[in-house]
Design a protein around this motif. Structure first.
Motif, PDB file in Angstrom:
ATOM      1  N   GLY A 246       0.805  -1.223   0.000  1.00 40.71           N
ATOM      2  CA  GLY A 246       0.000   0.000   0.000  1.00 40.71           C
ATOM      3  C   GLY A 246       0.836   1.271   0.000  1.00 40.71           C
ATOM      4  O   GLY A 246       2.065   1.236  -0.117  1.00 40.71           O
ATOM      5  N   ARG A 247       0.138   2.403   0.132  1.00 40.03           N
ATOM      6  CA  ARG A 247       0.806   3.715   0.151  1.00 40.03           C
ATOM      7  C   ARG A 247       0.418   4.430   1.446  1.00 40.03           C
ATOM      8  O   ARG A 247      -0.771   4.431   1.813  1.00 40.03           O
ATOM      9  CB  ARG A 247       0.363   4.576  -1.049  1.00 40.03           C
ATOM     10  N   PHE A 248       1.414   5.029   2.115  1.00 37.83           N
ATOM     11  CA  PHE A 248       1.176   5.730   3.389  1.00 37.83           C
ATOM     12  C   PHE A 248       1.681   7.158   3.247  1.00 37.83           C
ATOM     13  O   PHE A 248       2.873   7.379   3.022  1.00 37.83           O
ATOM     14  CB  PHE A 248       1.927   5.008   4.527  1.00 37.83           C
ATOM     15  N   SER A 249       0.768   8.118   3.375  1.00 37.88           N
ATOM     16  CA  SER A 249       1.179   9.523   3.291  1.00 37.88           C
ATOM     17  C   SER A 249       1.153  10.166   4.672  1.00 37.88           C
ATOM     18  O   SER A 249       0.110  10.251   5.309  1.00 37.88           O
ATOM     19  CB  SER A 249       0.245  10.296   2.348  1.00 37.88           C
ATOM     20  N   ALA A 250       2.323  10.635   5.121  1.00 39.04           N
ATOM     21  CA  ALA A 250       2.450  11.319   6.423  1.00 39.04           C
ATOM     22  C   ALA A 250       2.584  12.816   6.133  1.00 39.04           C
ATOM     23  O   ALA A 250       3.683  13.349   6.091  1.00 39.04           O
ATOM     24  CB  ALA A 250       3.676  10.788   7.157  1.00 39.04           C
ATOM     25  N   HIS A 251       1.440  13.485   5.932  1.00 39.27           N
ATOM     26  CA  HIS A 251       1.500  14.899   5.522  1.00 39.27           C
ATOM     27  C   HIS A 251       0.987  15.840   6.599  1.00 39.27           C
ATOM     28  O   HIS A 251       0.928  17.040   6.393  1.00 39.27           O
ATOM     29  CB  HIS A 251       0.667  15.088   4.241  1.00 39.27           C
ATOM     30  N   GLY A 252       0.560  15.297   7.760  1.00 41.22           N
ATOM     31  CA  GLY A 252      -0.043  16.166   8.775  1.00 41.22           C
ATOM     32  C   GLY A 252       0.664  16.072  10.110  1.00 41.22           C
ATOM     33  O   GLY A 252       1.200  15.020  10.467  1.00 41.22           O
ATOM     34  N   ALA A 253       0.640  17.206  10.837  1.00 40.99           N
ATOM     35  CA  ALA A 253       1.305  17.219  12.147  1.00 40.99           C
ATOM     36  C   ALA A 253       0.618  18.182  13.114  1.00 40.99           C
ATOM     37  O   ALA A 253       1.284  18.930  13.819  1.00 40.99           O
ATOM     38  CB  ALA A 253       2.771  17.593  11.955  1.00 40.99           C
ATOM     39  N   PRO A 254      -0.736  18.179  13.178  1.00 38.78           N
ATOM     40  CA  PRO A 254      -1.381  19.176  14.046  1.00 38.78           C
ATOM     41  C   PRO A 254      -1.159  18.942  15.535  1.00 38.78           C
ATOM     42  O   PRO A 254      -1.412  19.834  16.333  1.00 38.78           O
ATOM     43  CB  PRO A 254      -2.872  19.038  13.695  1.00 38.78           C
ATOM     44  N   THR A 255      -0.688  17.760  15.944  1.00 33.48           N
ATOM     45  CA  THR A 255      -0.512  17.495  17.376  1.00 33.48           C
ATOM     46  C   THR A 255       0.693  18.236  17.941  1.00 33.48           C
ATOM     47  O   THR A 255       0.844  18.352  19.146  1.00 33.48           O
ATOM     48  CB  THR A 255      -0.273  15.990  17.639  1.00 33.48           C
ATOM     49  N   GLY A 256       1.581  18.711  17.057  1.00 30.00           N
ATOM     50  CA  GLY A 256       2.804  19.356  17.537  1.00 30.00           C
ATOM     51  C   GLY A 256       3.908  18.346  17.808  1.00 30.00           C
ATOM     52  O   GLY A 256       4.989  18.701  18.277  1.00 30.00           O
ATOM     53  N   HIS A 257       3.641  17.067  17.518  1.00 28.29           N
ATOM     54  CA  HIS A 257       4.667  16.036  17.732  1.00 28.29           C
ATOM     55  C   HIS A 257       5.231  15.529  16.413  1.00 28.29           C
ATOM     56  O   HIS A 257       5.693  14.396  16.318  1.00 28.29           O
ATOM     57  CB  HIS A 257       4.096  14.880  18.565  1.00 28.29           C
ATOM     58  N   GLY A 258       5.149  16.358  15.408  1.00 25.47           N
ATOM     59  CA  GLY A 258       5.773  16.027  14.132  1.00 25.47           C
ATOM     60  C   GLY A 258       4.943  15.084  13.269  1.00 25.47           C
ATOM     61  O   GLY A 258       3.907  14.555  13.693  1.00 25.47           O
ATOM     62  N   PHE A 259       5.424  14.898  12.048  1.00 24.73           N
ATOM     63  CA  PHE A 259       4.784  13.962  11.125  1.00 24.73           C
ATOM     64  C   PHE A 259       5.015  12.544  11.644  1.00 24.73           C
ATOM     65  O   PHE A 259       5.962  12.298  12.414  1.00 24.73           O
ATOM     66  CB  PHE A 259       5.403  14.101   9.721  1.00 24.73           C
ATOM     67  N   ALA A 260       4.167  11.614  11.224  1.00 27.81           N
ATOM     68  CA  ALA A 260       4.358  10.219  11.624  1.00 27.81           C
ATOM     69  C   ALA A 260       5.742   9.766  11.155  1.00 27.81           C
ATOM     70  O   ALA A 260       6.103   9.978   9.994  1.00 27.81           O
ATOM     71  CB  ALA A 260       3.278   9.355  10.988  1.00 27.81           C
ATOM     72  N   THR A 261       6.506   9.187  12.086  1.00 27.62           N
ATOM     73  CA  THR A 261       7.850   8.720  11.718  1.00 27.62           C
ATOM     74  C   THR A 261       7.780   7.210  11.518  1.00 27.62           C
ATOM     75  O   THR A 261       7.502   6.463  12.462  1.00 27.62           O
ATOM     76  CB  THR A 261       8.853   9.032  12.851  1.00 27.62           C
ATOM     77  N   ILE A 262       8.026   6.806  10.291  1.00 27.01           N
ATOM     78  CA  ILE A 262       7.911   5.385   9.960  1.00 27.01           C
ATOM     79  C   ILE A 262       9.292   4.874   9.553  1.00 27.01           C
ATOM     80  O   ILE A 262       9.923   5.452   8.656  1.00 27.01           O
ATOM     81  CB  ILE A 262       6.932   5.183   8.762  1.00 27.01           C
ATOM     82  N   PRO A 263       9.788   3.825  10.199  1.00 27.22           N
ATOM     83  CA  PRO A 263      11.097   3.307   9.795  1.00 27.22           C
ATOM     84  C   PRO A 263      11.054   2.828   8.343  1.00 27.22           C
ATOM     85  O   PRO A 263      10.221   1.973   8.006  1.00 27.22           O
ATOM     86  CB  PRO A 263      11.335   2.131  10.753  1.00 27.22           C
ATOM     87  N   PRO A 264      11.915   3.379   7.477  1.00 27.70           N
ATOM     88  CA  PRO A 264      11.860   3.007   6.058  1.00 27.70           C
ATOM     89  C   PRO A 264      12.049   1.503   5.843  1.00 27.70           C
ATOM     90  O   PRO A 264      11.447   0.922   4.949  1.00 27.70           O
ATOM     91  CB  PRO A 264      13.006   3.794   5.415  1.00 27.70           C
ATOM     92  N   GLU A 265      12.872   0.864   6.738  1.00 27.70           N
ATOM     93  CA  GLU A 265      13.100  -0.576   6.537  1.00 27.70           C
ATOM     94  C   GLU A 265      11.829  -1.378   6.785  1.00 27.70           C
ATOM     95  O   GLU A 265      11.558  -2.381   6.107  1.00 27.70           O
ATOM     96  CB  GLU A 265      14.276  -1.096   7.395  1.00 27.70           C
ATOM     97  N   GLU A 266      11.011  -0.883   7.762  1.00 26.43           N
ATOM     98  CA  GLU A 266       9.734  -1.558   8.048  1.00 26.43           C
ATOM     99  C   GLU A 266       8.798  -1.406   6.834  1.00 26.43           C
ATOM    100  O   GLU A 266       8.126  -2.358   6.425  1.00 26.43           O
ATOM    101  CB  GLU A 266       9.113  -0.941   9.314  1.00 26.43           C
TER     102      GLU A 266
END
Ligand code: NAP
Length: 236
Positions: A146-166
């Motif tokens: 699938g495709r995962f887009s991490a384009h939002g960060a309204p919580t103030g804790h940054g964009f979702a950080t996804i390990p590229p290897e995972e």
């Protein structure tokens, strides 16, 4: 006429190149157009970027926000099966009304389990407009390939950080905010498309509150308080 101002700003007057202007159709109000000029452009770009197709399943976090409310409608009109994540009964009811097939309450500690049940075999596309811990918890809900887009960060804790290897291990394509930085001509083209959709009654804007420019601070406060659904506008 309407134009996105680059870089973004709050002002009663702004100079923009004439070819950045988009005519607002008679059937669309200026406030509606203002709610679309940035959010709908990004929403359309995200759907193109992730190549969401009819019959695919999409998970949208922050589904009750300015961009989320548009993503839900646009994804549904592409023929996707839409699962929206938002917080609380009022927001969930709006997200459903806008076209989500299933809604999941982000306030539930085990919301990912509910989302997994609603998705069935995982999401072909995840559009994460929230980021932080919620975005990270949404990642495992992406189907292999699938495709995962991490384009939002309204919580103030940054964009979702996804390990590229995972992501690589499960053949998931990772996309982010950098992928939706668009040249002016493309922004104009997508804004024109969004305004046409709104004029035809196929894209509804949800404006939760309008504040005068001089009360912009209060507008920020209500956004941070998460009490408003949809878009918060400033008027001049
Ligand atoms: N609008 C654009 O054109 C654009 C372009 C690029 C990137 N983005 C990014 O995409 C994200 C979503 O944009 P948007 O315009 O839809 O923003 P928005 O109207 O402020 O909506 C954000 C949504 O995130 C949810 N949320 C969850 N945790 C939150 C928290 N701790 N604080 C505040 N909100 C929280 C809220 O819904 P619940 O209360 O229901 O959880 C809210 O509806 C933003 O980070 C924005 O920077 C937007």
């Amino acid at each position: 006429m309407i134009a996105a101002v680059d870089p973004g700003s709050y002002a009663s007057l702004a100079a923009v190149p004439v070819d950045h202007l988009v005519p607002v159709p008679d059937a669309v109000g200026l406030r509606e157009a203002a709610a679309l000029v940035h959010d709908a452009v990004t929403a359309l770009a995200l759907l193109d970027l992730t190549a969401l197709k009819a019959g695919e399943t999409v998970l949208i976090t922050g589904a009750s926000g300015g961009m989320g409310t548009l993503l839900v409608q646009l994804a549904r009109s592409r023929g996707a099966r839409v699962v929206g994540v938002a917080r609380g009964a009022e927001k969930l009811s709006l997200v459903r009304e806008l076209g989500a097939h299933e809604v999941v309450d982000a306030a539930l500690p085990d919301w990912p389990r509910h989302a997994a049940a609603a998705l069935g075999g995982g999401a072909d596309v995840v559009l994460d407009g929230v980021g932080g811990a919620l975005g990270a918890a949404a990642f495992p809900l992406t189907a292999p390939g699938g495709r995962f887009s991490a384009h939002g960060a309204p919580t103030g804790h940054g964009f979702a950080t996804i390990p590229p290897e995972e992501a690589g291990r499960r053949s998931i394509t990772l996309l982010g905010i950098a992928d939706v930085q668009l040249p002016p001509a493309r922004r104009v083209s997508l804004a024109t498309q969004a305004l046409e959709e709104a004029a035809a009654g196929r894209l509804r804007t949800v404006v939760g509150a309008v504040y005068p420019l001089e009360r912009a601070g209060e507008a920020h406060g209500v956004i941070e308080g998460r009490g408003v659904v949809g878009k918060v506008l400033l008027s001049v």
